[in-house]
Write a protein that holds these residues in place. Structure first.
Motif, PDB file in Angstrom:
ATOM      1  N   GLY A 294     -16.628   1.375 -11.387  1.00  0.00           N
ATOM      2  CA  GLY A 294     -16.999   2.660 -11.692  1.00  0.00           C
ATOM      3  C   GLY A 294     -18.039   3.139 -10.750  1.00  0.00           C
ATOM      4  O   GLY A 294     -18.592   4.464 -10.726  1.00  0.00           O
ATOM      5  N   THR A 295     -18.800   2.646  -9.979  1.00  0.00           N
ATOM      6  CA  THR A 295     -19.625   2.928  -8.780  1.00  0.00           C
ATOM      7  C   THR A 295     -19.426   2.280  -7.585  1.00  0.00           C
ATOM      8  O   THR A 295     -18.963   1.436  -7.595  1.00  0.00           O
ATOM      9  N   TYR A 296     -19.776   3.015  -6.474  1.00  0.00           N
ATOM     10  CA  TYR A 296     -19.574   2.514  -5.200  1.00  0.00           C
ATOM     11  C   TYR A 296     -20.919   1.827  -4.895  1.00  0.00           C
ATOM     12  O   TYR A 296     -21.911   2.204  -4.821  1.00  0.00           O
TER      13      TYR A 296
ATOM     14  N   GLY B 152     -14.096  -3.885  -5.358  1.00  0.00           N
ATOM     15  CA  GLY B 152     -13.612  -2.890  -6.428  1.00  0.00           C
ATOM     16  C   GLY B 152     -14.687  -2.072  -6.810  1.00  0.00           C
ATOM     17  O   GLY B 152     -15.718  -2.864  -7.154  1.00  0.00           O
ATOM     18  N   GLY B 153     -14.675  -0.732  -6.692  1.00  0.00           N
ATOM     19  CA  GLY B 153     -15.756  -0.020  -7.508  1.00  0.00           C
ATOM     20  C   GLY B 153     -15.928   1.123  -6.824  1.00  0.00           C
ATOM     21  O   GLY B 153     -16.455   1.162  -5.565  1.00  0.00           O
ATOM     22  N   GLY B 154     -15.621   2.512  -7.469  1.00  0.00           N
ATOM     23  CA  GLY B 154     -15.994   3.778  -7.122  1.00  0.00           C
ATOM     24  C   GLY B 154     -15.324   4.127  -5.762  1.00  0.00           C
ATOM     25  O   GLY B 154     -15.800   4.967  -5.176  1.00  0.00           O
TER      26      GLY B 154
ATOM     27  N   PHE C  82     -11.482 -13.869  -4.280  1.00  0.00           N
ATOM     28  CA  PHE C  82     -12.692 -13.813  -4.699  1.00  0.00           C
ATOM     29  C   PHE C  82     -13.020 -12.220  -5.128  1.00  0.00           C
ATOM     30  O   PHE C  82     -12.781 -11.600  -3.900  1.00  0.00           O
ATOM     31  N   TYR C  83     -13.553 -11.840  -6.227  1.00  0.00           N
ATOM     32  CA  TYR C  83     -13.557 -10.264  -6.532  1.00  0.00           C
ATOM     33  C   TYR C  83     -14.954  -9.975  -6.531  1.00  0.00           C
ATOM     34  O   TYR C  83     -15.518 -10.286  -7.706  1.00  0.00           O
ATOM     35  N   LEU C  84     -15.372  -8.882  -5.784  1.00  0.00           N
ATOM     36  CA  LEU C  84     -16.772  -8.367  -6.173  1.00  0.00           C
ATOM     37  C   LEU C  84     -16.488  -7.045  -6.632  1.00  0.00           C
ATOM     38  O   LEU C  84     -15.587  -6.370  -6.008  1.00  0.00           O
TER      39      LEU C  84
HETATM   40  C1  1GP Z   1     -12.178  -1.809 -11.613  1.00  0.00           C
HETATM   41  O1  1GP Z   1     -12.809  -2.922  -9.552  1.00  0.00           O
HETATM   42  C2  1GP Z   1     -11.887  -1.678 -10.181  1.00  0.00           C
HETATM   43  O2  1GP Z   1     -11.989  -3.156 -12.104  1.00  0.00           O
HETATM   44  C3  1GP Z   1     -11.810  -0.633  -9.524  1.00  0.00           C
HETATM   45  O3  1GP Z   1     -13.298   0.017  -9.750  1.00  0.00           O
HETATM   46  O4  1GP Z   1     -12.306   1.935 -11.334  1.00  0.00           O
HETATM   47  O5  1GP Z   1     -14.249   2.222  -9.902  1.00  0.00           O
HETATM   48  O6  1GP Z   1     -12.272   2.422  -8.765  1.00  0.00           O
HETATM   49  P1  1GP Z   1     -12.934   1.861  -9.938  1.00  0.00           P
END
Ligand code: 1GP
Length: 252
Positions: free
Chosen positions: A191-193, A214-216, A185-187
């Motif tokens: 690009g943003t935290y 994933g993200g930021g 399961f991928y949340l």
């Molecule tokens: C992108 O979830 C990943 O698919 C990682 O996110 O590029 O923001 O680190 P970032």
């Protein structure tokens, strides 16, 4: 064989449409690598990136996340451990159910032509479909996927109109494990935290299924905050491409 998530807390996501850093041997320090992207990806840049990554970090589990069937080939599939297919719960219908029916319809068609024309499976059975299906199932992984940054390319491409509430994230997590039986399961806040709230909402509803955020992620403190909230692993993308030195600090 299935992935042992126990030792995996840090994942690097590499976009084949972006430049790789000059030195990619640092990838040996991450626990798992995903290669995939939703914009500007071709079979050529996918193949090239997977080859380079596999040579630089041969012992790290490697997943290909194809955006469509054009990105899948026998050569690529032979270099990776798994092919992971995102199922975007809050995407539009064309990128959810229809996309996967189309994809597997094409897989069936190609298997009828020649069982080893698309995936590295051995037809030792004279075309017994049950055995082919079980071989395919050992290569392909489904990912329950929720895209929370509606301004990201991933959201635009998948037709995501709005983020899920915490309650909906919890429901999508439970459906991923209890209904679909996907191992991931991928949340995704690409690009943003996004902070730990979504992870905290999903974590109580997952047991066997791994919870990825994933993200930021750019700092050790963010990795810690997400893991403390109950994620099995953080996924780091942009920071690997843009700031390899800082990227190393995101590894617990
Ligand atoms: C992108 O979830 C990943 O698919 C990682 O996110 O590029 O923001 O680190 P970032």
């Amino acid at each position: 064989m299935s992935i042992d998530w126990e030792p995996i807390s840090h994942i690097t996501k590499i976009d084949p449409a972006e430049e790789l850093p000059l030195d990619i041997e640092c990838l040996r320090q991450t626990d798992l690598i995903i290669v995939g992207g939703s914009d500007g990806v071709t079979r050529e840049n996918m193949h090239r990136t997977i080859q380079q990554v596999q040579e630089a970090a041969p012992d790290v589990t490697l997943l290909q996340e194809p955006y469509n069937l054009d990105h899948v080939s026998l050569e690529i599939a032979g270099l990776v451990d798994y092919i992971s297919i995102p199922v975007v719960f809050n995407g539009d219908r064309a990128h959810y159910l229809e996309k996967h029916v189309d994809l597997f319809t094409e897989v069936c068609r190609r298997l009828e032509e020649s069982p080893d024309s698309i995936l590295p499976i051995e037809d030792t059975t004279g075309g017994q479909h049950a055995d082919l299906v079980s071989e395919i199932a050992s290569i392909v992984i489904g990912e329950g996927y929720v895209i929370q940054n509606v301004d990201s390319t991933a959201a635009t491409v998948a037709g995501v109109g709005s983020p899920y509430s915490a309650d909906q994230v919890a429901g999508a997590a439970l459906a991923t494990e209890a209904l679909y039986g996907f191992p991931v399961f991928y949340l995704e806040y690409s690009g943003t935290y996004g902070g730990p709230d979504g992870v905290s909402a999903a974590a109580p509803y997952l047991d066997e299924t791994a919870l990825l955020y994933g993200g930021g992620i750019k700092r050790a403190a963010q990795t810690k905050e997400i893991l403390d909230a109950g994620a099995d692993a953080v996924v780091v993308g942009d920071c690997f491409h843009d700031a390899p030195d800082r990227y190393l600090q995101t590894i617990p």
